[in-house]
Design an enzyme around this catalytic site. Structure first.
Site, PDB file in Angstrom:
ATOM      1  N   HIS A  75       0.897  -1.304  -0.114  1.00 53.59           N
ATOM      2  CA  HIS A  75      -0.125   0.117   0.061  1.00 53.59           C
ATOM      3  C   HIS A  75       0.855   1.356   0.022  1.00 53.59           C
ATOM      4  O   HIS A  75       1.773   1.068   0.755  1.00 53.59           O
ATOM      5  CB  HIS A  75      -1.065  -0.060   1.239  1.00 53.59           C
ATOM      6  CG  HIS A  75      -1.749   1.364   1.359  1.00 53.59           C
ATOM      7  ND1 HIS A  75      -1.835   1.992   2.360  1.00 53.59           N
ATOM      8  CD2 HIS A  75      -2.609   1.768   0.473  1.00 53.59           C
ATOM      9  CE1 HIS A  75      -2.468   2.879   2.470  1.00 53.59           C
ATOM     10  NE2 HIS A  75      -3.051   3.006   1.283  1.00 53.59           N
ATOM     11  N   HIS A  80       0.592  10.604  -1.745  1.00 52.99           N
ATOM     12  CA  HIS A  80      -0.786  10.278  -1.001  1.00 52.99           C
ATOM     13  C   HIS A  80      -1.219  11.856  -0.389  1.00 52.99           C
ATOM     14  O   HIS A  80      -2.171  12.272  -0.434  1.00 52.99           O
ATOM     15  CB  HIS A  80      -0.739   9.347  -0.007  1.00 52.99           C
ATOM     16  CG  HIS A  80      -2.024   9.018   0.657  1.00 52.99           C
ATOM     17  ND1 HIS A  80      -2.745   9.819   1.418  1.00 52.99           N
ATOM     18  CD2 HIS A  80      -2.659   7.796   0.496  1.00 52.99           C
ATOM     19  CE1 HIS A  80      -3.564   9.132   2.034  1.00 52.99           C
ATOM     20  NE2 HIS A  80      -3.738   8.183   1.216  1.00 52.99           N
TER      21      HIS A  80
END
Length: 274
Positions: A5, A41
């Site tokens: 991830h 992110h």
């Protein structure tokens, strides 16, 4: 499939592969005009993770092309799936089509190299919300217009916003998509999540003749107990900050004879028939 991830820095690719991942997910950030700029992110992100790592998107693609090309010095055989987490929720929905064009062209130029690359990974387009479905239309239109429609065979679709599954099916129907569909269910690792929607997705996947879910994965799992729970339900994949923990769970007696790591020979668009 074990998805590492938030693999947004180039040096993190080997890091997550060394932990046991056979797939990686990275976040694509766009400018206000829908042009993909960086893998990033941002804050907030998962507990215990640094949210600010980044790379130029095209440089990320150049690196991953090498990592997924047989006989390249950087080649890692285990990496078979790339999940592009498209941060479309940060731009206007009116720019979704432009974003789809741009990502398709950058993949053509930097990953597939318009037929000159032997990079072999499958690609999963993670769309946050169904309202951004024009991204998918643009992506497919661009491959067709550029003369590379055959690459559609390597690309799957996944809506990640935990929306109503029937609503997702309706959008896929509008787009004429009846195959190569994954369904994610999950929440940031900071919080707990129930299994009601996950079970519904798995039930639809296993329904004969239902063509709108081929694979289901749970995200973002860090606790072994939640990994075990998801495996018992029958997920096809797990997204985790800790691929090594997933590997350890898979080796446990309960799961060792039921699951194995996917390889390039496993088609990610086919329903598993055990």
């Amino acid at each position: 499939w074990i998805m590492g991830h938030m693999v947004n820095a180039i040096e993190q690719v080997d890091e997550f592969l060394n932990l046991g991942a056979n797939a990686i997910e990275f976040d694509i950030d766009f400018d206000k005009d829908g042009i993909a700029q960086i893998t990033h992110h941002g804050i907030p992100c998962d507990c215990g993770r640094k949210c600010t790592k980044k790379a130029i998107f095209t440089e990320c693609l150049d690196n991953i092309r090498q990592v997924t090309t047989p006989d390249d010095p950087k080649f890692r055989e285990q990496l078979v799936l790339l999940a592009l987490d498209l941060k479309l929720q940060r731009i206007s929905s009116a720019k979704a089509y432009r974003a789809g064009e741009d990502v398709a062209k950058k993949l053509l130029d930097h990953y597939w190299q318009r037929g000159n690359s032997r990079a072999r990974a499958y690609i999963l387009l993670n769309i946050p919300l169904v309202e951004d479905y024009e991204f998918i239309r643009a992506f497919k239109d661009t491959l067709k217009n550029e003369g590379y429609e055959s690459y559609n065979d390597k690309v799957g679709i996944n809506f990640t916003g935990n929306e109503d599954l029937d609503k997702i099916r309706d959008v896929l129907e509008i787009l004429g998509i009846h195959k190569q569909v994954w369904q994610a269910d999950g929440i940031t690792s900071c919080f707990a999540r129930g299994t009601e929607r996950l079970k519904e997705a798995l039930e639809k996947r296993d329904t004969p003749g239902y063509n709108y879910i081929n694979k289901v994965y749970a995200w973002t799992l860090v606790r072994k107990s939640i990994m075990r729970r998801s495996l018992r339900l029958g997920v096809d994949g797990v997204m985790s900050n800790n691929p090594d923990r997933v590997i350890k769970v898979l080796k446990e007696k309960e799961f060792a004879d039921k699951f194995r790591l996917a390889t390039y020979n496993d088609n990610p668009w086919e329903k598993f028939r055990g």
